[in-house]
Every structure is written in C-alpha cells, then in structure tokens.
Scaffold this motif. Structure first.
Motif, PDB file in Angstrom:
ATOM      1  N   PHE A 113      -9.870  -3.172   7.183  1.00 47.49           N
ATOM      2  CA  PHE A 113     -10.466  -2.864   5.882  1.00 47.49           C
ATOM      3  C   PHE A 113     -10.867  -1.400   5.802  1.00 47.49           C
ATOM      4  CE2 PHE A 113     -14.286  -2.472   3.192  1.00 47.49           C
ATOM      5  CZ  PHE A 113     -13.758  -2.901   1.984  1.00 47.49           C
ATOM      6  N   ILE A 114     -11.491  -0.907   6.875  1.00 42.64           N
ATOM      7  CA  ILE A 114     -11.887   0.504   6.894  1.00 42.64           C
ATOM      8  C   ILE A 114     -10.660   1.405   6.819  1.00 42.64           C
ATOM      9  CG2 ILE A 114     -12.968   2.305   8.306  1.00 42.64           C
ATOM     10  CD1 ILE A 114     -14.869   0.168   9.387  1.00 42.64           C
ATOM     11  N   LEU A 151       0.815  -1.218   0.000  1.00 39.00           N
ATOM     12  CA  LEU A 151       0.000   0.000   0.000  1.00 39.00           C
ATOM     13  C   LEU A 151       0.847   1.266   0.000  1.00 39.00           C
ATOM     14  CD1 LEU A 151      -2.734  -1.057   2.595  1.00 39.00           C
ATOM     15  CD2 LEU A 151      -2.892  -1.088   0.112  1.00 39.00           C
ATOM     16  N   LYS A 206      -8.957  12.158  -1.679  1.00 41.04           N
ATOM     17  CA  LYS A 206     -10.219  12.886  -1.748  1.00 41.04           C
ATOM     18  C   LYS A 206     -10.469  13.739  -0.508  1.00 41.04           C
ATOM     19  CE  LYS A 206     -12.541   9.556  -4.779  1.00 41.04           C
ATOM     20  NZ  LYS A 206     -13.703   8.649  -4.948  1.00 41.04           N
ATOM     21  N   TRP A 207     -10.089  13.213   0.671  1.00 46.13           N
ATOM     22  CA  TRP A 207     -10.438  13.948   1.887  1.00 46.13           C
ATOM     23  C   TRP A 207      -9.315  14.829   2.425  1.00 46.13           C
ATOM     24  CZ3 TRP A 207      -7.291  12.499   5.915  1.00 46.13           C
ATOM     25  CH2 TRP A 207      -6.732  11.214   5.869  1.00 46.13           C
ATOM     26  N   TRP A 248      -7.821   0.667   5.515  1.00 42.35           N
ATOM     27  CA  TRP A 248      -7.272   0.567   4.162  1.00 42.35           C
ATOM     28  C   TRP A 248      -8.057   1.435   3.184  1.00 42.35           C
ATOM     29  CZ3 TRP A 248      -9.617  -1.982  -0.156  1.00 42.35           C
ATOM     30  CH2 TRP A 248      -8.797  -2.049  -1.291  1.00 42.35           C
ATOM     31  N   LYS A 249      -9.401   1.403   3.292  1.00 42.55           N
ATOM     32  CA  LYS A 249     -10.231   2.222   2.416  1.00 42.55           C
ATOM     33  C   LYS A 249      -9.987   3.712   2.655  1.00 42.55           C
ATOM     34  CE  LYS A 249     -13.001   0.977  -0.071  1.00 42.55           C
ATOM     35  NZ  LYS A 249     -12.918   0.656  -1.518  1.00 42.55           N
ATOM     36  N   VAL A 250      -9.883   4.089   3.930  1.00 39.83           N
ATOM     37  CA  VAL A 250      -9.622   5.500   4.249  1.00 39.83           C
ATOM     38  C   VAL A 250      -8.271   5.929   3.689  1.00 39.83           C
ATOM     39  CG1 VAL A 250      -9.183   7.119   6.140  1.00 39.83           C
ATOM     40  CG2 VAL A 250     -11.104   5.532   6.286  1.00 39.83           C
ATOM     41  N   TYR A 251      -7.275   5.029   3.830  1.00 36.17           N
ATOM     42  CA  TYR A 251      -5.928   5.368   3.357  1.00 36.17           C
ATOM     43  C   TYR A 251      -5.880   5.464   1.832  1.00 36.17           C
ATOM     44  CZ  TYR A 251      -0.909   5.004   2.568  1.00 36.17           C
ATOM     45  OH  TYR A 251       0.376   5.242   2.155  1.00 36.17           O
ATOM     46  N   THR A 252      -6.516   4.512   1.147  1.00 30.26           N
ATOM     47  CA  THR A 252      -6.452   4.523  -0.319  1.00 30.26           C
ATOM     48  C   THR A 252      -7.253   5.670  -0.929  1.00 30.26           C
ATOM     49  OG1 THR A 252      -8.288   2.934  -0.357  1.00 30.26           O
ATOM     50  CG2 THR A 252      -6.046   2.049  -0.503  1.00 30.26           C
ATOM     51  N   HIS A 253      -8.220   6.221  -0.181  1.00 33.86           N
ATOM     52  CA  HIS A 253      -9.012   7.352  -0.677  1.00 33.86           C
ATOM     53  C   HIS A 253      -8.584   8.673  -0.032  1.00 33.86           C
ATOM     54  CE1 HIS A 253     -11.548   3.940  -1.836  1.00 33.86           C
ATOM     55  NE2 HIS A 253     -12.109   4.731  -2.734  1.00 33.86           N
ATOM     56  N   ARG A 254      -7.368   8.688   0.478  1.00 30.29           N
ATOM     57  CA  ARG A 254      -6.895   9.906   1.151  1.00 30.29           C
ATOM     58  C   ARG A 254      -6.797  11.090   0.196  1.00 30.29           C
ATOM     59  NH1 ARG A 254      -2.863   6.591  -0.127  1.00 30.29           N
ATOM     60  NH2 ARG A 254      -0.837   7.374  -0.851  1.00 30.29           N
TER      61      ARG A 254
END
Length: 731
Positions: free
Chosen positions: A623-624, A54, A634-635, A626-632
């Motif tokens: 999992f959450i 990642l 955007k936020w 990982w999702k937060v990290y991979t969509h960083r």
C-alpha cells in the motif's frame, strides 16, 4: 505494450474475469500434482494485473516480481531465514546445478525449485499475453478456447472433476469476450465509451450469459449418443497414466502401495504427538506380496481379534524379551486421524478413555477402533510398552537350519515375482554368503546400501516402466531413492537369501520437544511417514531392520560378548551409547551468526510462526509503495531540481532536463500525440500555464538538436525557467 484507450474501471472488470480463467488453469494443476501452494501463484497473478492497472514502469515492476518469486521459492522449499547466507547459497547452488542438468538434456533431473521458477516464468509470459489480447488486440477468444479444451481434456483423461469449472469458465469467458467486443466496436468507430455506456451494454450481456448458463446446467442430461472411447484409448496406451513419475506425491501415510516410485513433496502437517521417554518407531501395518512394482497384501483375510482396552496383547517377538525388561508408558494425541492406530514395538496394552473395542488383524498388524458395531476414532490413547532387548550372543548363534524348527508357515514371506531378474538374487547371495548366522546375514544387507554409493533422495526418483522391476532398477540403475526403495530392496534380497521378511509401514520417531508438563514429547508430521523391514530370526520372531541411509535402527541390542574392533557391530554399539542430545543435528556456527544474519533468521522464524503478521506487513508495504508510486508526480520534480542544481549546466545536461520535463508534463496530463510537433506541444502547455516558458525551452532544445547551436550563453536563465515550470507541473 502500446495500450488501447480503455476505461480504468472497465479494465479492472476485464482483469478480474481473466484472473478467474487463469485460476481455472491452476486448480487442476495444483490438484493433480498434490500441491498446497496455489495461493503463491494466485498472488503473483493478482500482483501482475495490479501493476498493469497502475501502468507501473518495467524498471520497477520487474524487480518487484523477481523479489516476490524469490520469496515464493524460499517460502515453499527452504526453512531458513530469507536473506541469510545459507538461503542465498542453497538457492544459488540449486539454480546453477540445473543448468548442467539442462545441458545434459536430463529433463527429468530438474529440481523442484527450478521447476517452480520455470512455472513462474510461464505464468509471467501468459499474463503479458493476456494483457496484450485485452488492451491491444481486444480479443480473448484464443485463450478462452484453449481454456475450454484444457479443462475438458483433464476432466476426461484424469481424476480431476470439472463440473463447477465448466460453468465458471463459460460465464467469465463469454462475458469477457462480450466486453472486449463492445470495446473493439467503439474503438473502430472512434468513440470512447465511458463506464455508464459500458454498463448499458454489459449488464444485459451479463444477465444473458448467466441466465443461459444456469438454464443449461439445470436442463436434463440426455446422455452420450456414442460409446465412451476413453477405455479403448487407455487400453492402447502403455502405463495407463498410473505411476508415470511425472506427478509429485505428498509425504504422508497412504494405504495404496501398488505402484512405488516418483518424487514427493514435503508436508509439515502434524499427524500426532507422542509423550514417551524414548524414541520409538511407530508401526501401522505390514505387507507381504511384492509385485515388481510395489506391495500388496494377498494373504487370506482372517477374522480380526477383539481386544478389550487395557487387556494384555499377545505380540510378535514376546519370546525374545529378557527377564527384567523395562516398562514404558506412551500417551498419543492425534492431530490428524489415520485409518489404523499407530503403536511402537513392544506394545503390551492399549488404554482408551472411551467405551470402545479394539480390533487387530494379526497377519497385517493393523489395529483399529470399533464402537457400537461401527468404526470409530480416538483423539487420545495410552500404550504400555515392554522394551525389546536382543542378546547379540544369542542372535549370532542362529542358523538357517533353525527355520525347520519353527511352526510358522513362511511361504508368503519368501514370495518373489517370477520375473525378478537373476542379478538381484545373485547380488543378495553374494552379500549374505559370507555370513554364517541369520542375524549377520540380515545385517550385511542392511549395511550394504551405505557402503556402496547409494544416495537418499526424495525428488529425482525413477519409476519403473513396462517390464522394469522396481528393486532391480534401484539396485543397478539409479541407486537413488528414499525409504520405500531401500526397505523394499532389503526385503527382496532377504527373501532371495531364504530369510523370511516383510515390509513395514508407519512413522519415524519424530522431533523431540519438551511439553508444558516438562515431559519429552515427539511431534510426528507427515514428513516422518516411513517404511522399514522386519526379518524373522529363528527363536526371536520378527525383528526390525533399518536399511534407509540417514535413519538409525532403534532395536535395543545387548552386547553380551567380546567384539573385535573390526566387527561392524562395534561402530553401531558406540553410536547407541552416545547421549541422545549428541546425535541431534545442531545448526553450524549458531553462535557466530550474529548481526544482520541473526536478525533475519529471527525475523524469518517469527513470520513462519505468525503468518498473518507477514501478510499484513506485505499488504502495508504494498500500500505504501502504491501511494508513493501514484504520487510520484509530486516528489520526482523536487528530486530532479536538487540533482541538477549541483551540476554545471551545458547542452548535455539541458537535454536531460528537457526530456525529464516532458515526462513530468505527461504525468501531469499533457499527452503528446505522435503527430504533434514539440512547438505545437509547447503552445498547448503555455496556453494552460500562461506565458511562453515552455516555448522558450523548446526553442533552445530544437536549435541545439536540429541546428547544432549547443553553446548557449543563458544556460542559467533556462535553468530557472525549467525549475519554475517543472514545479508548476507537480501533481
């Protein structure tokens, strides 16, 4: 780490192969150290490789790994709530105590939790090196060679069998070397190979490696040409690898007691459950010969006695039972099978629900089950118990001269090795010499350990080497150990005082609970495996004694004479008269620990009883995360915009804004090479988005950085341009 350009899917395959190689390192370590927590280390390896895939930043990956390390130490060694004050205090005290141990160069004194921390650190460093070899050096040959040598040495010099491991290492290692070679060649020629091209080269390689390895494994084994050198090598090495103390045993019953000493790890596996009204010591066998290193049974093996279930058993000490003795019934339900039956003192009958024959070897006290001429197992059986009651008055009327009136041959129960140091005998006589009767002589040795600075310890326990005597080392050098140290030392000192004694093995009473029928049930785990002492008291027979610190003698004494307050029996009498509930250990300040601590304690207990919930919860959280990290991508821009809007813009703030924009553009996909200037990079960005926004921001940054022009009048305009561009670069 400066990674090379490797296709992500190919990198996943390489990491899987590296994971297999690391797994092969862990398997023998776990097996030879008798540890059951290999999963804890495998999860750490998998998490470390996942973070690498990642491309997780160090400021996030390191704290997450430390949290996992803390959880692992807590899971393996502590049974308290994970985030309670007690756990933090225990862990902190343990870690801090080891710094003093290391400073004193006492490497053997390092505690097991700290050893585990060091092992995690070693794994951490190894994984980093493997990632460096795969992604940067693109060569794993050194690690592969070390793996082969490591497994080969253990297979040769230890009990570990590497038959399957060799095949797995050859296949995964050679395949990984082949993939890295392909990657290295493509990089050398400046060509980036996609997944399809990699598959074109790697699939034939995979078949070649697997086919050749399988073919070699099925080929006939010709056998060695040279003579085996291992017996010679072992013959010249002192100790021959037995009882070195470097390995940790697991708690539980073991029939081999020839080499005692060394640390052992806890094992909460339930062995059996006993429904019985009172606490009992659960006996399995006795041994008679002390070898200076451990115990053996060397007397002649007589024919076992056949016993029909439900018939009366003639047991030692029957003559000591007073009239009007109480009768108890016990029901034993086995969770784990043992080679011999467990039974309490005073066993008069054993009942079974199946058609079997019981056999008893009198000299060792062992009971086992036979069915149709073969040994069998019992899942449940019942026992009738006649409680032993010993008259203190009669016990104190015994004398050493009474042994001459006994018909028993005590030779084997007075045996001591010729090389036993004289100071052991001298200490024994100095302890017992003040007492006149046999019972008080035995009790004086039983009480000696608790009054002379001895410590109960399961970890930092020495192992005698060379000509060292196990008992002598414990009595005069270490004064630290567990039940085997205390019980063996008492037997030896009793024999040195001419009192017949033997070593007893079995289980301590266990933990009392109430079953579904409302009856008292004792849960006995491997942690309750125990050893104690039986001394022969004239006129009474074999009587149990408990010298181990922290354990209570369960022998029922009838105090039928007046005792002086200075008599040591008074204190023991008061302890016996206390209600059993008063002697049970209760958590301190249980009512006071409310709020957040109570919440974590309840949560920790729930997770220990429902491990699958914890695993699923951890998986969901990861999992959450990982999702937060991979969509960083955007936020993070929204957070940056809100943060900088609240500040007055100047050169210092603008510098931070510009650098944060560069990072966001990098996440968006605009990779800036080392040879690219900021102006060239700005043109690339503007070409994609249109306009000159990045160019204007870059000009202002370069004028301030290189020309010292930091008093810009249009900071607000640049702020708006920056916000618009970083929003457009959100991904």
């Amino acid at each position: 780490m400066k990674e090379g350009r490797t296709d992500r899917r190919v990198l996943i395959l390489m990491y899987v192969l590296a994971f297999i190689l690391l797994w092969e390192w862990l398997l023998p370590v776990i097996e030879l150290t008798d540890t059951e927590y290999i999963g804890v280390f495998l999860y750490f390896i998998a998490i470390s490789f996942l973070f690498g895939l990642l491309r997780m930043r160090w400021w996030l990956s390191i704290p997450l790994k430390i949290i996992y390390l803390f959880w692992s130490i807590h899971y393996v060694f502590f049974k308290t709530a994970m985030f309670s004050r007690e756990t933090v205090a225990l862990l902190t005290d343990d870690l801090m105590s080891n710094f003093g141990i290391i400073a004193a160069w006492n490497w053997e004194g390092i505690t097991n939790p700290f050893r585990t921390v060091l092992f995690f650190v070693l794994l951490w460093m190894t994984i980093y090196l493997i990632r460096h070899w795969i992604e940067v050096r693109k060569s794993i040959l050194l690690f592969y060679a070390l793996t082969v040598v490591f497994i080969a040495v253990l297979d040769t010099f230890s009990s570990y069998s590497a038959d399957g491991a060799i095949f797995r290492i050859m296949v995964s290692g050679l395949l990984l070397i082949g993939l890295l070679t392909i990657s290295r060649i493509s990089e050398r020629h400046g060509r980036k190979m996609g997944t399809g091209m990699f598959a074109t080269f790697s699939i034939p390689l995979l078949f070649a490696v697997i086919f050749s390895s399988a073919f070699a494994s099925f080929m006939p084994d010709r056998g060695p040409v040279w003579a085996d050198p291992i017996p010679f090598l072992k013959s010249v090495v002192q100790g021959e690898g037995i009882g070195s103390g470097s390995l940790v045993s697991k708690s539980g019953y073991d029939s081999d007691d020839s080499r005692l000493g060394g640390a052992f790890s806890q094992d909460d596996t339930v062995v059996f459950r006993a429904t019985v009204p009172k606490k009992q010591y659960w006996k399995i066998e006795t041994k008679n010969t002390y070898t200076s290193k451990g115990w053996e049974q060397q007397s002649g093996q007589t024919m076992p006695v056949n016993i029909v279930p439900g018939s009366l058993i003639a047991y030692d000490g029957a003559s000591a039972i007073l009239e009007g003795s109480d009768f108890l019934q016990a029901e034993i339900n086995m969770n784990e099978q043992l080679p011999y039956l467990v039974y309490p003192y005073g066993t008069s009958k054993i009942h079974t629900t199946t058609d079997v024959v019981l056999q008893n070897r009198v000299e060792t006290g062992q009971f086992w089950v036979m069915k149709d001429g073969e040994e069998a197992e019992l899942d449940t059986f019942g026992i009738d118990i006649v409680e032993h009651k010993y008259s203190l008055k009669a016990l104190r009327e015994t004398s050493m001269d009474d042994y001459a009136l006994e018909t028993v041959d005590f030779t084997e129960y007075l045996q001591l090795p010729e090389q036993l140091p004289d100071r052991v005998r001298e200490l024994a006589l100095s302890i017992t010499g003040k007492e006149e009767n046999v019972y008080d002589k035995a009790k004086s040795i039983e009480r000696y350990f608790a009054r002379n600075g001895f410590v109960y310890d399961q970890q930092n326990v020495a192992v005698p080497k060379g000509n060292e005597d196990y008992v002598d080392q414990f009595l005069f050098d270490t004064k630290r150990g567990y039940c085997d140290n205390f019980s063996t030392s008492m037997v030896v000192m009793l024999r040195a005082s001419d009192i017949p004694a033997r070593w007893v093995k079995g289980f301590a009473p266990g933990e009392a609970t109430t079953n579904s029928r409302g009856k008292i049930e004792y849960k006995v785990t491997n942690n309750e495996a125990h050893s104690w002492v039986e001394a022969y008291i004239p006129g009474f027979g074999w009587m149990p004694f408990e010298p181990t610190i922290g354990f209570s003698n369960m022998t029922d004494i009838e105090y039928d004479l007046e005792l002086d307050m200075s008599d040591p029996e008074v204190r023991e009498m008061e302890e016996r008269e206390k209600p059993e509930v008063d002697r049970t250990e209760t958590p301190a300040k249980k009512e006071e620990d409310g709020g957040i601590v109570a919440f974590f304690e309840k949560t920790g207990k729930f997770l220990r009883e429902n491990a699958w919930v914890g695993i699923i919860g951890i998986a969901v959280v990861l999992f959450i995360a990982w999702k937060v990290y991979t969509h960083r991508g955007k936020w993070i821009p929204k957070l940056l915009i809100n943060a900088y809007r609240k500040r007055k813009v100047d050169w210092a703030i603008y510098t931070k804004q510009y650098k944060s924009l560069l990072k966001q553009l990098d996440r968006y996909g605009f990779k800036r090479t080392d040879s690219m200037t900021l102006s060239e990079y700005a043109k690339t960005v503007d070409t994609y988005f249109g306009g000159r926004q990045m160019g204007m921001l870059t000009e202002a940054y370069e004028r301030g950085l290189y020309g010292g022009y930091t008093a810009h009048a249009d900071w607000a305009v640049l702020q708006e341009i920056w916000e618009d561009l970083i929003n457009r670069a959100s991904c």
